[in-house]
Write a protein that holds these residues in place. Structure first.
Motif, PDB file in Angstrom:
ATOM      1  N   THR A  28       0.824  -1.219   0.000  1.00 57.95           N
ATOM      2  CA  THR A  28       0.000   0.000   0.000  1.00 57.95           C
ATOM      3  C   THR A  28       0.854   1.263   0.000  1.00 57.95           C
ATOM      4  OG1 THR A  28      -0.137  -0.054   2.413  1.00 57.95           O
ATOM      5  CG2 THR A  28      -1.938  -1.100   1.177  1.00 57.95           C
ATOM      6  N   LYS A  29       2.073   1.163   0.522  1.00 57.65           N
ATOM      7  CA  LYS A  29       2.967   2.322   0.566  1.00 57.65           C
ATOM      8  C   LYS A  29       4.396   1.859   0.363  1.00 57.65           C
ATOM      9  CE  LYS A  29       1.153   3.815   4.574  1.00 57.65           C
ATOM     10  NZ  LYS A  29       1.179   4.496   5.846  1.00 57.65           N
ATOM     11  N   VAL A  30       5.137   2.651  -0.376  1.00 55.55           N
ATOM     12  CA  VAL A  30       6.571   2.429  -0.547  1.00 55.55           C
ATOM     13  C   VAL A  30       7.252   3.742  -0.200  1.00 55.55           C
ATOM     14  CG1 VAL A  30       8.410   1.978  -2.216  1.00 55.55           C
ATOM     15  CG2 VAL A  30       6.286   0.674  -2.320  1.00 55.55           C
ATOM     16  N   PRO A  63      14.785   2.668   4.148  1.00 60.47           N
ATOM     17  CA  PRO A  63      13.549   2.592   3.352  1.00 60.47           C
ATOM     18  C   PRO A  63      12.435   1.887   4.124  1.00 60.47           C
ATOM     19  CG  PRO A  63      15.155   1.013   2.574  1.00 60.47           C
ATOM     20  CD  PRO A  63      15.816   1.781   3.672  1.00 60.47           C
ATOM     21  N   LYS A  64      11.203   2.089   3.646  1.00 58.74           N
ATOM     22  CA  LYS A  64      10.032   1.514   4.310  1.00 58.74           C
ATOM     23  C   LYS A  64       9.036   1.022   3.271  1.00 58.74           C
ATOM     24  CE  LYS A  64      10.443   4.834   8.023  1.00 58.74           C
ATOM     25  NZ  LYS A  64       9.843   5.826   8.845  1.00 58.74           N
ATOM     26  N   PHE A  65       8.225   0.063   3.669  1.00 63.28           N
ATOM     27  CA  PHE A  65       7.072  -0.303   2.865  1.00 63.28           C
ATOM     28  C   PHE A  65       5.985  -0.848   3.768  1.00 63.28           C
ATOM     29  CE2 PHE A  65       9.619  -4.190   2.819  1.00 63.28           C
ATOM     30  CZ  PHE A  65       8.698  -5.223   2.907  1.00 63.28           C
ATOM     31  N   SER A  66       4.746  -0.752   3.309  1.00 64.50           N
ATOM     32  CA  SER A  66       3.591  -1.233   4.066  1.00 64.50           C
ATOM     33  C   SER A  66       2.778  -2.156   3.185  1.00 64.50           C
ATOM     34  CB  SER A  66       2.703  -0.062   4.495  1.00 64.50           C
ATOM     35  OG  SER A  66       3.403   0.813   5.334  1.00 64.50           O
ATOM     36  N   VAL A  67       2.215  -3.179   3.822  1.00 64.54           N
ATOM     37  CA  VAL A  67       1.352  -4.115   3.105  1.00 64.54           C
ATOM     38  C   VAL A  67       0.055  -4.300   3.882  1.00 64.54           C
ATOM     39  CG1 VAL A  67       3.270  -5.383   2.039  1.00 64.54           C
ATOM     40  CG2 VAL A  67       2.331  -6.178   4.208  1.00 64.54           C
ATOM     41  N   LYS A  68      -0.951  -4.775   3.172  1.00 61.92           N
ATOM     42  CA  LYS A  68      -2.203  -5.172   3.805  1.00 61.92           C
ATOM     43  C   LYS A  68      -2.105  -6.670   4.077  1.00 61.92           C
ATOM     44  CE  LYS A  68      -4.973  -1.554   3.792  1.00 61.92           C
ATOM     45  NZ  LYS A  68      -5.523  -1.003   5.008  1.00 61.92           N
ATOM     46  N   GLY A  69      -2.443  -7.079   5.273  1.00 55.61           N
ATOM     47  CA  GLY A  69      -2.376  -8.485   5.647  1.00 55.61           C
ATOM     48  C   GLY A  69      -0.983  -8.848   6.134  1.00 55.61           C
ATOM     49  N   LEU A  70      -0.815 -10.101   6.500  1.00 56.84           N
ATOM     50  CA  LEU A  70       0.481 -10.584   6.977  1.00 56.84           C
ATOM     51  C   LEU A  70       1.337 -11.004   5.794  1.00 56.84           C
ATOM     52  CD1 LEU A  70      -0.581 -12.807   9.999  1.00 56.84           C
ATOM     53  CD2 LEU A  70       0.504 -10.554  10.067  1.00 56.84           C
ATOM     54  N   SER A 117       5.933  -3.802  12.076  1.00 61.92           N
ATOM     55  CA  SER A 117       4.992  -3.126  12.948  1.00 61.92           C
ATOM     56  C   SER A 117       3.564  -3.371  12.471  1.00 61.92           C
ATOM     57  CB  SER A 117       5.299  -1.622  12.951  1.00 61.92           C
ATOM     58  OG  SER A 117       4.395  -0.939  13.770  1.00 61.92           O
ATOM     59  N   PRO A 118       2.899  -4.385  13.042  1.00 60.05           N
ATOM     60  CA  PRO A 118       1.510  -4.621  12.657  1.00 60.05           C
ATOM     61  C   PRO A 118       0.612  -3.580  13.315  1.00 60.05           C
ATOM     62  CG  PRO A 118       2.152  -6.181  14.343  1.00 60.05           C
ATOM     63  CD  PRO A 118       3.375  -5.356  14.023  1.00 60.05           C
ATOM     64  N   GLY A 119      -0.313  -3.077  12.545  1.00 58.77           N
ATOM     65  CA  GLY A 119      -1.257  -2.111  13.092  1.00 58.77           C
ATOM     66  C   GLY A 119      -2.333  -2.811  13.907  1.00 58.77           C
ATOM     67  N   GLU A 120      -3.258  -2.030  14.384  1.00 59.07           N
ATOM     68  CA  GLU A 120      -4.395  -2.607  15.108  1.00 59.07           C
ATOM     69  C   GLU A 120      -5.322  -3.277  14.110  1.00 59.07           C
ATOM     70  OE1 GLU A 120      -6.231   0.395  17.476  1.00 59.07           O
ATOM     71  OE2 GLU A 120      -4.385   0.800  18.587  1.00 59.07           O
ATOM     72  N   ASP A 128      -2.897  -3.624   8.570  1.00 53.96           N
ATOM     73  CA  ASP A 128      -1.778  -2.873   7.995  1.00 53.96           C
ATOM     74  C   ASP A 128      -0.503  -3.308   8.694  1.00 53.96           C
ATOM     75  OD1 ASP A 128      -3.048  -1.020   6.148  1.00 53.96           O
ATOM     76  OD2 ASP A 128      -3.891  -0.049   7.916  1.00 53.96           O
ATOM     77  N   CYS A 129       0.531  -3.648   7.925  1.00 55.35           N
ATOM     78  CA  CYS A 129       1.831  -4.003   8.492  1.00 55.35           C
ATOM     79  C   CYS A 129       2.906  -3.143   7.845  1.00 55.35           C
ATOM     80  CB  CYS A 129       2.151  -5.479   8.262  1.00 55.35           C
ATOM     81  SG  CYS A 129       1.078  -6.597   9.178  1.00 55.35           S
ATOM     82  N   ASP A 130       3.651  -2.420   8.680  1.00 58.82           N
ATOM     83  CA  ASP A 130       4.732  -1.568   8.207  1.00 58.82           C
ATOM     84  C   ASP A 130       6.064  -2.282   8.398  1.00 58.82           C
ATOM     85  OD1 ASP A 130       2.906   0.506   7.685  1.00 58.82           O
ATOM     86  OD2 ASP A 130       3.071   1.252   9.739  1.00 58.82           O
ATOM     87  N   HIS A 131       6.962  -2.101   7.454  1.00 61.36           N
ATOM     88  CA  HIS A 131       8.283  -2.717   7.491  1.00 61.36           C
ATOM     89  C   HIS A 131       9.328  -1.632   7.250  1.00 61.36           C
ATOM     90  CE1 HIS A 131       5.349  -5.688   6.112  1.00 61.36           C
ATOM     91  NE2 HIS A 131       6.096  -6.597   6.705  1.00 61.36           N
TER      92      HIS A 131
END
Length: 175
Positions: A28-30, A63-70, A117-120, A128-131
């Protein structure tokens, strides 16, 4: 001439050694990392102020990225993968609004996923999981096949616009 307007239309993150390891449907985000030169502040005893002198080095790159789900691939290989730093490809397609043509963006980044970092979680919504990657030792950015910059900790180079900013230092050291 005015700068072109480039709009991001798609993004992906994958392991560079596995082209089938795409996250194109979950990312979802890069966040390409900030490139900041090291500074050394100097305040002369008889001066009227301080100056932050720029050094031919970069601050740490994250750098960072976010995904939906695990992302089970990241979790299974969290940190080190087979005893080595992971090499990642961050990719995007941009639309040039003046020409209506797609522009490819590729970044290769070698580092370690240091933060997961898993969101609520709310039932009925995707988690949402941020890496975040740390201990980055290589980073390049290529737009439409042109190397914009490349930085290598172990290679001891930093190329920007085709110019190696650190070449004269390697030469001075005889390396």
């Amino acid at each position: 001439m005015a700068q072109d307007i480039l709009i991001i239309e798609e993004v992906d993150v994958r392991r560079a050694d596995d082209p089938d390891d795409t996250r194109v449907l979950t990312v979802t985000k890069v966040g390409l990392p900030e490139i900041k030169r090291k500074e050394a502040e100097h305040t002369p005893g008889g001066g009227v102020g301080s100056v932050k002198f720029l050094l031919p080095m970069a601050d740490s790159i994250e750098p960072k990225f976010s995904v939906k789900g695990l992302d089970l691939d990241v979790l299974r290989k969290y940190g080190f993968s087979a005893g080595q730093h992971d090499k990642w490809t961050f990719a995007a397609s941009l639309r040039n609004k003046r020409t209506n043509k797609l522009v490819s963006v590729r970044s290769t980044i070698q580092g370690i996923v240091s933060t997961w970092s898993p969101g609520e979680h709310t039932p009925g919504e995707l988690l949402d999981c941020d890496h975040t990657l740390a201990e980055v030792t290589y980073y390049d950015l290529v737009i439409n096949g042109e190397e914009i910059f490349a930085w290598s900790f172990y290679g001891r180079y930093w190329r920007s616009g085709g110019i190696d900013l650190f070449a004269e230092y390697r030469n001075a050291l005889g390396a």
